[in-house]
Design a protein around this motif. Structure first.
Motif: not given
Length: 83
Positions: A20-27, A29-38, A63-70
């Motif tokens: 699971i992870g987050i995708e961050v879009y600006r305007n 357009k996908l700018v950054v993805e941070i992903f936790r691969d189990d 945001i990743f640390k807040k929203e995604i279990p570590w």
């Protein structure tokens, strides 16, 4: 971050990678993805824009640390619980 132009999507993936992870879009357009691969027990950052400000990257990580279990999901433990 300009909130009107940014959006964050929490997304899971179970195909080539499992996590699971987050995708961050600006305007839009996908700018950054941070992903936790189990499966691989890794956390990765993928940048889709040539230059990303340190402030934006720090906000994404926050945001990743807040929203995604570590903690990673250990599927072998889940299988053992079923038996």
């Amino acid at each position: 971050m300009e909130l009107k132009k940014d959006r964050v999507i929490i997304a899971s993936d179970v195909n080539e990678r499992d996590g699971i992870g987050i995708e961050v879009y600006r305007n839009d357009k996908l700018v950054v993805e941070i992903f936790r691969d189990d499966t691989d027990k890794t956390r990765t950052v993928t940048v889709f824009k040539e230059n990303v400000s340190l402030e934006l990257m720090e906000e994404c990580i926050s945001i990743f640390k807040k929203e995604i279990p570590w903690d990673f999901i250990d599927y072998s433990e889940i299988e053992n619980e079923k038996n």
